[in-house]
Scaffold this motif. Structure first.
Motif, PDB file in Angstrom:
ATOM      1  N   ILE A   1       0.860  -1.169   0.000  1.00 44.10           N
ATOM      2  CA  ILE A   1       0.000   0.000   0.000  1.00 44.10           C
ATOM      3  C   ILE A   1       0.907   1.233   0.000  1.00 44.10           C
ATOM      4  CG2 ILE A   1      -1.946  -1.165   1.100  1.00 44.10           C
ATOM      5  CD1 ILE A   1      -1.153   0.116   3.747  1.00 44.10           C
ATOM      6  N   PRO A   2       0.434   2.376  -0.518  1.00 42.71           N
ATOM      7  CA  PRO A   2       1.327   3.538  -0.702  1.00 42.71           C
ATOM      8  C   PRO A   2       2.002   4.004   0.579  1.00 42.71           C
ATOM      9  CG  PRO A   2      -0.759   3.883  -1.842  1.00 42.71           C
ATOM     10  CD  PRO A   2      -0.915   2.643  -1.038  1.00 42.71           C
ATOM     11  N   HIS A   3       1.318   3.892   1.721  1.00 43.28           N
ATOM     12  CA  HIS A   3       1.847   4.370   2.997  1.00 43.28           C
ATOM     13  C   HIS A   3       3.179   3.708   3.355  1.00 43.28           C
ATOM     14  CE1 HIS A   3      -2.490   4.034   2.700  1.00 43.28           C
ATOM     15  NE2 HIS A   3      -2.685   4.955   3.612  1.00 43.28           N
TER      16      HIS A   3
ATOM     17  N   GLN B   1      -9.543   3.970  -2.312  1.00 43.94           N
ATOM     18  CA  GLN B   1      -9.445   5.162  -1.474  1.00 43.94           C
ATOM     19  C   GLN B   1      -9.789   4.878  -0.013  1.00 43.94           C
ATOM     20  OE1 GLN B   1     -12.350   8.238  -2.026  1.00 43.94           O
ATOM     21  NE2 GLN B   1     -10.908   9.869  -1.514  1.00 43.94           N
ATOM     22  N   GLU B   2     -10.727   3.985   0.223  1.00 39.51           N
ATOM     23  CA  GLU B   2     -11.126   3.703   1.603  1.00 39.51           C
ATOM     24  C   GLU B   2      -9.941   3.200   2.423  1.00 39.51           C
ATOM     25  OE1 GLU B   2     -14.380   1.038   4.153  1.00 39.51           O
ATOM     26  OE2 GLU B   2     -14.313   0.911   1.960  1.00 39.51           O
ATOM     27  N   THR B   3      -9.143   2.309   1.841  1.00 34.17           N
ATOM     28  CA  THR B   3      -7.957   1.809   2.548  1.00 34.17           C
ATOM     29  C   THR B   3      -6.953   2.929   2.776  1.00 34.17           C
ATOM     30  OG1 THR B   3      -8.201  -0.427   1.664  1.00 34.17           O
ATOM     31  CG2 THR B   3      -6.002   0.215   2.409  1.00 34.17           C
ATOM     32  N   VAL B   4      -6.716   3.760   1.763  1.00 28.66           N
ATOM     33  CA  VAL B   4      -5.773   4.866   1.908  1.00 28.66           C
ATOM     34  C   VAL B   4      -6.185   5.763   3.066  1.00 28.66           C
ATOM     35  CG1 VAL B   4      -4.890   6.973   0.812  1.00 28.66           C
ATOM     36  CG2 VAL B   4      -5.019   4.854  -0.492  1.00 28.66           C
ATOM     37  N   ALA B   5      -7.457   6.150   3.102  1.00 31.09           N
ATOM     38  CA  ALA B   5      -7.933   7.052   4.155  1.00 31.09           C
ATOM     39  C   ALA B   5      -7.920   6.384   5.519  1.00 31.09           C
ATOM     40  CB  ALA B   5      -9.339   7.532   3.805  1.00 31.09           C
ATOM     41  N   LYS B   6      -8.339   5.135   5.587  1.00 29.31           N
ATOM     42  CA  LYS B   6      -8.433   4.456   6.878  1.00 29.31           C
ATOM     43  C   LYS B   6      -7.065   4.263   7.510  1.00 29.31           C
ATOM     44  CE  LYS B   6     -11.502   1.274   7.229  1.00 29.31           C
ATOM     45  NZ  LYS B   6     -12.250  -0.012   7.068  1.00 29.31           N
ATOM     46  N   VAL B   7      -6.101   3.802   6.712  1.00 27.89           N
ATOM     47  CA  VAL B   7      -4.757   3.587   7.261  1.00 27.89           C
ATOM     48  C   VAL B   7      -4.122   4.921   7.653  1.00 27.89           C
ATOM     49  CG1 VAL B   7      -2.431   2.763   6.740  1.00 27.89           C
ATOM     50  CG2 VAL B   7      -4.411   1.424   6.015  1.00 27.89           C
ATOM     51  N   HIS B   8      -4.297   5.932   6.812  1.00 23.55           N
ATOM     52  CA  HIS B   8      -3.682   7.233   7.095  1.00 23.55           C
ATOM     53  C   HIS B   8      -4.280   7.899   8.325  1.00 23.55           C
ATOM     54  CE1 HIS B   8      -1.686  11.021   6.431  1.00 23.55           C
ATOM     55  NE2 HIS B   8      -2.846  11.648   6.390  1.00 23.55           N
TER      56      HIS B   8
ATOM     57  N   GLY C   1       0.971   6.925  10.291  1.00 22.37           N
ATOM     58  CA  GLY C   1      -0.466   6.740  10.238  1.00 22.37           C
ATOM     59  C   GLY C   1      -1.155   7.362  11.443  1.00 22.37           C
ATOM     60  N   ALA C   2      -2.446   7.028  11.613  1.00 24.32           N
ATOM     61  CA  ALA C   2      -3.256   7.555  12.724  1.00 24.32           C
ATOM     62  C   ALA C   2      -3.164   9.072  12.809  1.00 24.32           C
ATOM     63  CB  ALA C   2      -2.849   6.905  14.047  1.00 24.32           C
ATOM     64  N   GLU C   3      -3.154   9.726  11.629  1.00 24.61           N
ATOM     65  CA  GLU C   3      -2.981  11.175  11.591  1.00 24.61           C
ATOM     66  C   GLU C   3      -4.191  11.936  12.116  1.00 24.61           C
ATOM     67  OE1 GLU C   3      -0.269  12.893  10.744  1.00 24.61           O
ATOM     68  OE2 GLU C   3       0.847  11.029  10.451  1.00 24.61           O
ATOM     69  N   ALA C   4      -5.367  11.310  12.089  1.00 22.85           N
ATOM     70  CA  ALA C   4      -6.564  12.006  12.555  1.00 22.85           C
ATOM     71  C   ALA C   4      -6.535  12.224  14.060  1.00 22.85           C
ATOM     72  CB  ALA C   4      -7.818  11.228  12.155  1.00 22.85           C
ATOM     73  N   ASN C   5      -5.825  11.341  14.781  1.00 24.58           N
ATOM     74  CA  ASN C   5      -5.723  11.457  16.234  1.00 24.58           C
ATOM     75  C   ASN C   5      -7.101  11.588  16.864  1.00 24.58           C
ATOM     76  OD1 ASN C   5      -4.326  11.514  18.662  1.00 24.58           O
ATOM     77  ND2 ASN C   5      -4.101  13.742  18.648  1.00 24.58           N
TER      78      ASN C   5
END
Length: 357
Positions: free
Chosen positions: A225-227, A246-253, A340-344
């Motif tokens: 995955i890109p991350h 996109q769902e995986t990209v957003a969820k992991v990030h 990851g976990a950028e949303a905190n």
């Protein structure tokens, strides 16, 4: 695939040439903008038609709707689970979108794009036999670029900084890509390149590894995955519309962590050996990753890129398998263990649970 026009040069070893007798010297001339590298293992596709930008924008990770003639971009095609299936380096000329890709992608990507055309106004063509891709650094050399619609077909690598909408996980004070002024030029196969000094692919790979620059044919496998490769700094727009994966990209990030991470390894050079691509990376008795590329750098010595398990302590010295036994390898962190976990997002109480003031 090889379309080499440099293979007949004196001293050339390999096709396309890996070196011309002095890989260290070739690294110096290449990075100083005094030579070029032939990338004959690359391919070229075009997408022509008025729907080309909005169509590819809807399918891939980068925001492409506003791409202007002559502008460069990079994008990834993911599967529905967010795994990388293809990587594309893009130039638009106002009528056609030029896709510079690794040669292994030539037939499968063209076939996939043709299946996805439906009723849209796009046409896909394979132009690989018409051009050779030439890599160079800086702007000191005027490589005779092919043109289309009066636009020079020169792709300028965005890896040198974080693109709009992208994100960087690397936390080093100075990213090695800050001086990565690399470009790829499409040149007609019958163009005269005899006046240009040449460097081999080994020189280019050494510089790429030192810049932490991922490449599809090297760092990507069927789980990537890109991350994991910090590829979101140049090839992913986090705020664009929907696309496959996109769902995986957003969820992991935002909420999770990539299961693996790219690392650069500084190898013990006392035995003079380099690990092969695919060599195991070990921590004690456990296999924790795989080497994706290795080289001898003219300043850093023997180095490698590897994809390892995220949870491996960044301070640990690892070992890489080789024909002569294990080679000690010190990590230089590219993707941190906590990426990851950028949303905190704060943990919310369960519905109906009693909270205490």
């Amino acid at each position: 695939m090889s379309n080499s026009v440099f293979a007949a040069r004196p001293g050339a070893i390999g096709e396309p040439p890996e070196h011309y007798g002095n890989p260290f010297g070739e690294q110096r001339t290449l990075t100083e903008g005094r030579s070029v590298v032939e990338l004959a293992d690359r391919a070229v596709l075009t997408i022509t038609g008025p729907d080309r930008l909005t169509w590819l924008d809807s399918l891939t990770t980068q925001s492409l709707k506003g791409l202007t003639p002559g502008e460069s971009a990079e994008t990834l095609l993911l599967n529905p689970n967010g795994r990388v299936e293809h990587a594309m380096r893009l130039i638009d000329d106002g009528e056609s979108l030029w896709l510079l890709i690794d040669g292994t992608q030539r037939e499968p990507l063209a076939a996939w794009l043709n299946r996805m055309k439906f009723m849209l106004r796009v046409e896909i063509a394979d132009r690989s036999d018409d051009f050779v891709t030439i890599g160079s650094f800086g702007d000191a050399l005027e490589v005779p670029a092919a043109t289309s619609q009066d636009v020079p077909l020169v792709w300028v690598d965005p890896w040198s900084s974080v693109v709009r909408g992208g994100h960087q996980y690397a936390t080093s004070a100075t990213h090695p890509a800050a001086t990565w002024n690399y470009s790829e030029t499409l040149v007609a196969v019958d163009a005269d390149l005899s006046a240009f000094d040449a460097a081999g692919s080994l020189a280019f790979d050494a510089l790429r590894i030192a810049a932490w620059r991922p490449r599809f044919s090297s760092e990507v496998d069927d789980r990537t995955i890109p991350h994991e490769l910090d590829w979101m700094r140049s090839a992913v727009h986090l705020n664009k519309g929907c696309y496959r994966g996109q769902e995986t990209v957003a969820k992991v990030h935002n909420l999770g962590h990539p299961p693996r991470r790219l690392v650069m390894l500084h190898l013990d050079g006392s035995e003079g050996a380099l690990p092969e691509v695919g060599a195991e990376v070990r921590l004690g008795e456990k296999t924790v990753g795989t080497v994706t590329a290795s080289a001898r750098h003219f300043e850093l010595g023997p180095i490698a890129l590897a994809v390892i398990k995220r949870g491996v302590d960044a301070a640990e010295t690892l070992a890489v398998t080789s024909d002569i036994g294990e080679i000690a390898a010190a990590q230089e962190v590219i993707v941190p263990t906590d990426a990851g976990a950028e949303a905190n997002v704060p943990r919310l109480p369960r519905l109906g649970a009693v909270t205490r003031g």
